[in-house]
Scaffold this motif. Structure first.
Motif, short mmCIF file in Angstrom:
data_model
loop_
_atom_site.label_atom_id
_atom_site.label_comp_id
_atom_site.label_asym_id
_atom_site.label_seq_id
_atom_site.Cartn_x
_atom_site.Cartn_y
_atom_site.Cartn_z
N GLU A 3 4.95 15.74 -1.41
CA GLU A 3 4.30 15.34 -2.67
C GLU A 3 4.65 16.36 -3.76
O GLU A 3 4.59 17.56 -3.50
CB GLU A 3 2.78 15.34 -2.52
CG GLU A 3 2.22 14.34 -1.52
CD GLU A 3 0.87 14.80 -0.97
OE1 GLU A 3 -0.15 14.48 -1.57
OE2 GLU A 3 0.84 15.49 0.07
N PHE B 22 -0.76 14.63 2.45
CA PHE B 22 -1.36 13.35 2.82
C PHE B 22 -0.36 12.24 2.54
O PHE B 22 0.14 12.12 1.42
CB PHE B 22 -2.67 13.07 2.07
CG PHE B 22 -3.32 11.79 2.53
CD1 PHE B 22 -4.05 11.76 3.71
CD2 PHE B 22 -3.16 10.62 1.81
CE1 PHE B 22 -4.63 10.57 4.16
CE2 PHE B 22 -3.74 9.42 2.26
CZ PHE B 22 -4.48 9.40 3.43
N HIS B 23 -0.07 11.43 3.57
CA HIS B 23 0.91 10.36 3.40
C HIS B 23 0.40 9.01 3.87
O HIS B 23 1.15 8.03 3.81
CB HIS B 23 2.21 10.72 4.11
CG HIS B 23 2.87 11.95 3.57
ND1 HIS B 23 3.33 12.03 2.27
CD2 HIS B 23 3.13 13.15 4.13
CE1 HIS B 23 3.87 13.23 2.07
NE2 HIS B 23 3.75 13.93 3.16
N ILE C 274 2.84 8.65 -4.78
CA ILE C 274 1.81 7.61 -4.73
C ILE C 274 0.61 7.99 -5.60
O ILE C 274 0.02 7.13 -6.26
CB ILE C 274 1.43 7.35 -3.25
CG1 ILE C 274 2.59 6.61 -2.57
CG2 ILE C 274 0.13 6.58 -3.12
CD1 ILE C 274 2.53 6.60 -1.06
N GLN C 275 0.27 9.27 -5.62
CA GLN C 275 -0.86 9.71 -6.45
C GLN C 275 -0.41 10.31 -7.78
O GLN C 275 -1.07 10.17 -8.79
CB GLN C 275 -1.70 10.75 -5.67
CG GLN C 275 -3.01 11.07 -6.33
CD GLN C 275 -4.02 11.75 -5.39
OE1 GLN C 275 -4.81 12.56 -5.81
NE2 GLN C 275 -4.01 11.40 -4.12
N ASP D 100 6.81 11.62 -2.30
CA ASP D 100 5.63 10.76 -2.27
C ASP D 100 4.91 10.93 -3.61
O ASP D 100 4.19 11.90 -3.82
CB ASP D 100 4.75 11.16 -1.09
CG ASP D 100 3.47 10.31 -1.00
OD1 ASP D 100 3.12 9.66 -2.01
OD2 ASP D 100 2.84 10.31 0.07
N SER E 248 0.85 -1.19 0.00
CA SER E 248 0.00 0.00 0.00
C SER E 248 0.88 1.24 0.00
O SER E 248 2.11 1.14 0.20
CB SER E 248 -0.90 0.02 1.24
OG SER E 248 -0.09 0.21 2.39
N GLY E 249 0.24 2.39 -0.17
CA GLY E 249 0.97 3.64 -0.14
C GLY E 249 1.52 3.95 1.24
O GLY E 249 2.68 4.33 1.39
N ALA E 250 0.67 3.78 2.26
CA ALA E 250 1.12 4.07 3.62
C ALA E 250 2.34 3.23 3.98
O ALA E 250 3.30 3.73 4.57
CB ALA E 250 -0.01 3.80 4.61
N LYS F 279 -0.76 3.41 -5.53
CA LYS F 279 -1.99 3.57 -6.32
C LYS F 279 -1.98 2.99 -7.74
O LYS F 279 -2.46 1.91 -7.95
CB LYS F 279 -2.39 5.05 -6.33
CG LYS F 279 -2.76 5.55 -4.92
CD LYS F 279 -3.71 6.71 -4.95
CE LYS F 279 -4.39 6.90 -3.60
NZ LYS F 279 -3.68 7.78 -2.68
C1 LIG Z 1 -3.34 7.58 -1.27
C2 LIG Z 1 -2.08 8.19 -0.82
C3 LIG Z 1 -1.31 7.62 0.21
C4 LIG Z 1 -1.78 6.41 1.00
O1 LIG Z 1 -1.90 5.27 0.22
P1 LIG Z 1 -2.72 3.99 0.81
O2 LIG Z 1 -2.51 2.95 -0.25
O3 LIG Z 1 -4.14 4.41 0.97
O4 LIG Z 1 -2.08 3.63 2.10
C5 LIG Z 1 -0.11 8.22 0.54
N1 LIG Z 1 0.31 9.32 -0.11
C6 LIG Z 1 -0.39 9.89 -1.10
C7 LIG Z 1 0.16 11.10 -1.80
C8 LIG Z 1 -1.61 9.36 -1.48
O5 LIG Z 1 -2.33 9.96 -2.45
#
Ligand SMILES: *Cc1c(COP(=O)(O)O)cnc(C)c1O
Length: 388
Positions: A177, A123-124, A212-213, A210, A90-92, A239
């Motif tokens: 981010e 958001f992390h 992730i998004q 980060d 997962s992202g977290a 993601k």
């Molecule tokens: C969604 C997100 C996360 C968390 O990812 P999860 O898979 O929900 O744990 C972390 N950082 C960013 C920038 C995100 O958009």
């Protein structure tokens, strides 16, 4: 448990940008499961990879070598200009790996109480360390005591970092981010990442991005920092990496790539054959079909069309973003638009209270973008001016 206020709809199947609910109603998905299904739903390359791997081997654990994980590591590090990668689910978890990496990196240098610099509005994730890193009190409230070792500055503000750095000699890394997603699609100044990179170099801090998004082609480059022509020391992905199969990745280069040794970190499921095969299919498709470039081009159309439709509409504060990551900020809270859009057969998201967020699949067509803009701008106009 009651962790989500769910919308009253159940989807049964999908195809590209389309979803169908269990009543047979069709929806245009402009959210992609929150930036996850970048290739759209039921993409044949991912389906095929998953079916083939499911019939062979799902899991053996990281006590043994995993061919698909090694291939994915090779491809990802080459594409990102990084050296090593840790796979999570997962992202977290990917961010947890980055946070642990930064702390261990510090301890190896004799800094026993290291601090990681994070930003407001970020958001992390939802684990204890990542919600502490997150710059939103709502995410943290009720979960105190929070994790120590973080210091926060406003986003897109290098001067604030200089002030904090002067008073905080234990800073070892910055976690940020490239564009804030949950925070309201906040795009920093063009030179923000370049300046952060220079500042980190001067102070021997790790620059940890980060993505992730923002990663996996969404903003018009495979990774958003590539717009700035800089290289992070650590980058996290999740993601969009496997189009819906849970996976996270923490990539590193240079000294950061050599921090973890056997026993320092791990995951039972992380980097399993199934998730890695899906991610390999995603990477192949993204690169072969140049979907990042396409996201940049279609994003331009989306911006132009939205601006043309909403420019003169009172109550629209800003339209911003990059590629197919778009935020439309209104002058008032607009969470009710999500349900109104759903009723109209359109999936969107509202974040930070008043920012409509669009994260459509990268395979969306120009005609589908036109339809999205037509439907959405009608809803926004009606919402802002109900008497007309
Ligand atoms: C969604 C997100 C996360 C968390 O990812 P999860 O898979 O929900 O744990 C972390 N950082 C960013 C920038 C995100 O958009």
């Amino acid at each position: 448990m009651s962790t989500y206020a769910r919308l009253p709809v159940t989807f049964e199947r999908g195809d590209g940008v389309w979803l169908w609910d269990n009543m047979g109603r069709q929806y245009l998905d402009a959210l992609s499961g929150i930036a996850v299904c970048g290739l759209g739903h039921a993409h044949p390359a991912v389906t095929q990879a998953l079916c083939a791997q499911a019939g062979k081997l799902l899991h053996t654990s990281n006590l043994y070598r995993i061919a698909a994980q090694e291939q994915l590591a090779e491809r990802l590090t080459a594409l990102a200009g990084m050296e090593r990668v840790f796979f999570a689910n997962s992202g977290a978890e990917a961010n947890e790996a980055a946070i642990k990496l930064a702390r261990l990196y510090a301890h190896r240098r004799g800094i026993t109480q290291p601090t990681i610099l994070v930003t407001e509005g970020s958001f992390h994730g939802r684990t204890l360390a990542t919600l502490t890193a997150t710059g939103n009190r709502k995410t943290q409230a009720g979960f105190e005591p929070l994790v120590q070792g973080f210091v926060r500055v406003p986003y897109n503000d290098i001067a604030a970092i200089e002030m904090v750095a002067a008073n905080c000699p234990s800073i070892v890394a910055v976690l940020v981010e490239p564009i804030q997603g949950e925070g309201g699609v906040i795009v920093p100044a063009d030179d923000y990442l370049v300046q952060l990179r220079q500042y980190c170099d001067q102070h021997h801090w790790l620059l940890m991005l980060d993505e992730i998004q923002t990663g996996m082609g969404r903003t018009g480059q495979l990774f958003a920092h590539q717009h700035s022509a800089i290289q992070p020391d650590v980058m996290t992905l999740a993601k969009g990496l496997a189009n819906g199969v849970p996976i996270g990745a923490c990539l590193a280069r240079g000294a950061a790539a050599e921090v973890f040794a056997p026993g320092n970190h791990g995951s039972t499921f992380g980097g399993n054959p199934l998730a890695c095969c899906a991610a390999l299919a995603v990477l192949d498709t993204l690169t072969n079909q140049q979907l990042a470039t396409r996201a940049g081009e279609l994003g331009a159309q989306l911006f132009n069309d939205l601006r043309a439709q909403l420019n003169d509409v009172a109550g629209v504060v800003a339209i911003r973003g990059r590629g197919l990551m778009v935020g439309i900020e209104l002058d008032r809270d607009c969470g009710v638009l999500v349900k109104q859009a759903l009723d109209a057969g359109l999936l969107i998201n509202v974040t930070a209270g008043r920012v409509i967020r669009l994260l459509p699949p990268l395979i969306i067509t120009p005609a589908q973008i036109a339809q999205l803009v037509e439907q959405l701008t009608q809803l926004i106009r009606a919402f802002l001016n109900p008497s007309h």
